[in-house]
Design a protein around this motif. Structure first.
Motif, PDB file in Angstrom:
ATOM      1  N   MET A  19       0.828  -1.208   0.000  1.00  0.00           N
ATOM      2  CA  MET A  19       0.000   0.000   0.000  1.00  0.00           C
ATOM      3  C   MET A  19       0.863   1.259   0.000  1.00  0.00           C
ATOM      4  N   ARG A  20       2.017   1.186   0.709  1.00  0.00           N
ATOM      5  CA  ARG A  20       2.877   2.351   0.760  1.00  0.00           C
ATOM      6  C   ARG A  20       3.403   2.710  -0.630  1.00  0.00           C
ATOM      7  N   SER A  21       3.735   1.680  -1.434  1.00  0.00           N
ATOM      8  CA  SER A  21       4.238   1.949  -2.777  1.00  0.00           C
ATOM      9  C   SER A  21       3.160   2.566  -3.656  1.00  0.00           C
ATOM     10  N   LEU A  22       1.930   2.095  -3.532  1.00  0.00           N
ATOM     11  CA  LEU A  22       0.831   2.661  -4.312  1.00  0.00           C
ATOM     12  C   LEU A  22       0.548   4.097  -3.884  1.00  0.00           C
ATOM     13  N   ALA A  23       0.627   4.358  -2.593  1.00  0.00           N
ATOM     14  CA  ALA A  23       0.406   5.720  -2.109  1.00  0.00           C
ATOM     15  C   ALA A  23       1.489   6.659  -2.622  1.00  0.00           C
ATOM     16  N   GLY A  24       2.728   6.189  -2.637  1.00  0.00           N
ATOM     17  CA  GLY A  24       3.815   7.009  -3.162  1.00  0.00           C
ATOM     18  C   GLY A  24       3.648   7.299  -4.639  1.00  0.00           C
ATOM     19  N   LEU A  25       3.243   6.289  -5.403  1.00  0.00           N
ATOM     20  CA  LEU A  25       3.017   6.479  -6.833  1.00  0.00           C
ATOM     21  C   LEU A  25       1.859   7.436  -7.075  1.00  0.00           C
ATOM     22  N   ALA A  26       0.780   7.271  -6.315  1.00  0.00           N
ATOM     23  CA  ALA A  26      -0.376   8.158  -6.461  1.00  0.00           C
ATOM     24  C   ALA A  26      -0.008   9.598  -6.146  1.00  0.00           C
ATOM     25  N   ALA A  27       0.816   9.796  -5.117  1.00  0.00           N
ATOM     26  CA  ALA A  27       1.244  11.144  -4.758  1.00  0.00           C
ATOM     27  C   ALA A  27       2.107  11.757  -5.857  1.00  0.00           C
ATOM     28  N   THR A  28       2.956  10.939  -6.471  1.00  0.00           N
ATOM     29  CA  THR A  28       3.803  11.421  -7.560  1.00  0.00           C
ATOM     30  C   THR A  28       2.965  11.820  -8.767  1.00  0.00           C
ATOM     31  N   VAL A  29       1.991  10.984  -9.126  1.00  0.00           N
ATOM     32  CA  VAL A  29       1.105  11.285 -10.256  1.00  0.00           C
ATOM     33  C   VAL A  29       0.307  12.560  -9.975  1.00  0.00           C
ATOM     34  N   ALA A  30      -0.206  12.683  -8.750  1.00  0.00           N
ATOM     35  CA  ALA A  30      -1.004  13.858  -8.388  1.00  0.00           C
ATOM     36  C   ALA A  30      -0.167  15.138  -8.465  1.00  0.00           C
ATOM     37  N   ALA A  31       1.051  15.093  -7.938  1.00  0.00           N
ATOM     38  CA  ALA A  31       1.914  16.276  -7.967  1.00  0.00           C
ATOM     39  C   ALA A  31       2.253  16.676  -9.398  1.00  0.00           C
ATOM     40  N   ALA A  32       2.574  15.687 -10.240  1.00  0.00           N
ATOM     41  CA  ALA A  32       2.887  15.975 -11.636  1.00  0.00           C
ATOM     42  C   ALA A  32       1.665  16.521 -12.381  1.00  0.00           C
ATOM     43  N   SER A  33       0.486  16.000 -12.065  1.00  0.00           N
ATOM     44  CA  SER A  33      -0.741  16.462 -12.718  1.00  0.00           C
ATOM     45  C   SER A  33      -1.049  17.909 -12.344  1.00  0.00           C
ATOM     46  N   VAL A  34      -0.876  18.239 -11.062  1.00  0.00           N
ATOM     47  CA  VAL A  34      -1.106  19.619 -10.622  1.00  0.00           C
ATOM     48  C   VAL A  34      -0.126  20.559 -11.303  1.00  0.00           C
ATOM     49  N   TYR A  35       1.132  20.159 -11.372  1.00  0.00           N
ATOM     50  CA  TYR A  35       2.152  21.000 -12.016  1.00  0.00           C
ATOM     51  C   TYR A  35       1.797  21.257 -13.483  1.00  0.00           C
ATOM     52  N   LEU A  36       1.421  20.202 -14.213  1.00  0.00           N
ATOM     53  CA  LEU A  36       1.100  20.359 -15.627  1.00  0.00           C
ATOM     54  C   LEU A  36      -0.159  21.196 -15.817  1.00  0.00           C
ATOM     55  N   TYR A  37      -1.127  21.028 -14.930  1.00  0.00           N
ATOM     56  CA  TYR A  37      -2.362  21.822 -15.015  1.00  0.00           C
ATOM     57  C   TYR A  37      -2.069  23.304 -14.799  1.00  0.00           C
ATOM     58  N   VAL A  38      -1.282  23.606 -13.773  1.00  0.00           N
ATOM     59  CA  VAL A  38      -0.944  25.003 -13.499  1.00  0.00           C
ATOM     60  C   VAL A  38      -0.151  25.601 -14.658  1.00  0.00           C
ATOM     61  N   LEU A  39       0.781  24.829 -15.197  1.00  0.00           N
ATOM     62  CA  LEU A  39       1.605  25.318 -16.299  1.00  0.00           C
ATOM     63  C   LEU A  39       0.768  25.618 -17.541  1.00  0.00           C
ATOM     64  N   SER A  40      -0.240  24.804 -17.797  1.00  0.00           N
ATOM     65  CA  SER A  40      -1.035  24.962 -19.014  1.00  0.00           C
ATOM     66  C   SER A  40      -2.162  25.975 -18.872  1.00  0.00           C
ATOM     67  N   THR A  41      -2.492  26.363 -17.659  1.00  0.00           N
ATOM     68  CA  THR A  41      -3.599  27.304 -17.465  1.00  0.00           C
ATOM     69  C   THR A  41      -3.147  28.697 -17.021  1.00  0.00           C
ATOM     70  N   HIS A  42      -1.876  28.861 -16.744  1.00  0.00           N
ATOM     71  CA  HIS A  42      -1.352  30.166 -16.352  1.00  0.00           C
ATOM     72  C   HIS A  42      -0.340  30.621 -17.405  1.00  0.00           C
ATOM     73  N   LEU A  43      -0.866  30.941 -18.567  1.00  0.00           N
ATOM     74  CA  LEU A  43      -0.017  31.304 -19.689  1.00  0.00           C
ATOM     75  C   LEU A  43       0.395  32.762 -19.604  1.00  0.00           C
ATOM     76  N   PRO A  44       1.574  33.092 -20.117  1.00  0.00           N
ATOM     77  CA  PRO A  44       1.957  34.500 -20.216  1.00  0.00           C
ATOM     78  C   PRO A  44       1.005  35.232 -21.159  1.00  0.00           C
ATOM     79  N   PRO A  45       0.940  36.553 -21.062  1.00  0.00           N
ATOM     80  CA  PRO A  45       0.043  37.308 -21.944  1.00  0.00           C
ATOM     81  C   PRO A  45       0.332  37.021 -23.410  1.00  0.00           C
TER      82      PRO A  45
END
Length: 258
Positions: free
Chosen positions: A1-27
């Motif tokens: 379970m610990r390995s799955l939780a670590g993987l899920a946390a990694t996927v979630a962090a990467a998803s948030v980063y990509l979402y922020v990068l794609s929605t906060h564009l320069p002018p």
């Protein structure tokens, strides 16, 4: 379970980063709304996205490069299908040579990230979910241990096993990361070249006359040679040096004489 939780946390962090990068564009010009930035699923979406990002790149080259690299690594690291569309997008946005360099670098880096994620979080789960496939691949790796690098090249040229599955399975099979890295980099050059050149051609075609121009026909010939020549050489090597019989119903190498 610990390995799955670590993987899920990694996927979630990467998803948030990509979402922020794609929605906060320069002018930029109003022709590029944030909602338009999504992974393409067909050629029409690919062409539309390429035109938008090419326009945006004129003023924000660094941001487009960062966004593209982040999206590519996200897909490769988490074994998400769709690299062919991103390779074509690289050719359409950055041109054939810069796009090819990017595709080769990102494919190799993303696959290595996937290897490391599998090694850290998922080895036991890979064996549990794919026991028969892992056992077959393990047997073939042991049979070809003396030519391991060329065996991995063979599998990249002739995908009897999907690339994503090789990425997550190689740590289970104790394949050194250095051999894995260079087999991905070299083995996927023809595939990356074909996709990138196709994307570059698609971005240049605006009418039927463009399709039948000598320049386009020469590029299509180059693509065909890139697909056929390296594959033929590796196949010939495999027939005489490698043992890959019974992999996905295909028989190569060390065949018994009749």
């Amino acid at each position: 379970m610990r390995s799955l939780a670590g993987l899920a946390a990694t996927v979630a962090a990467a998803s948030v980063y990509l979402y922020v990068l794609s929605t906060h564009l320069p002018p930029a010009d109003e022709h590029l709304p944030p909602s338009s930035l999504r992974f393409p699923s067909d050629l029409d979406e690919l062409r539309e996205l390429a035109e938008m990002l090419k326009f945006y790149k004129q003023e924000h080259h660094g941001y487009v490069l960062l966004l593209f690299c982040s999206a590519y690594l996200y897909k490769q690291s988490f074994a998400i299908p769709g690299s062919s569309f991103l390779n074509m997008l690289a050719g359409a946005i950055f041109g054939p040579w810069e796009g090819l360099a990017l595709a080769c670098l990102l494919t190799t880096t993303g696959s290595t990230f996937c290897y490391l994620l599998s090694s850290t979080f998922g080895k036991q789960h890979v064996v549990r979910i794919f026991p028969d496939k892992v056992a077959l691949l393990q047997r073939k790796v042991e049979e070809n241990r003396s030519s391991l690098f060329f065996f991995l090249l063979f599998l990249r040229f002739f995908p009897m096993t999907p690339n994503w599955f090789l990425n997550i399975t190689c740590p289970v099979l104790n394949i050194p990361i250095s051999i894995f890295f260079f087999s991905v980099f070299i083995g996927l050059i023809p595939y990356n070249f074909i996709c990138v050149r196709t994307g570059a051609i698609l971005s240049e075609i605006h009418s039927l006359d463009d399709i039948f121009s000598w320049a386009t026909l020469a590029q299509l010939l180059a693509i065909a040679l890139a697909a056929l020549v390296p594959g033929a050489l590796i196949k010939r090597y495999g027939q005489t040096h490698l043992k890959v019989k019974d992999m996905d119903g295909t028989q190569y190498g060390n065949r018994k004489r009749q």
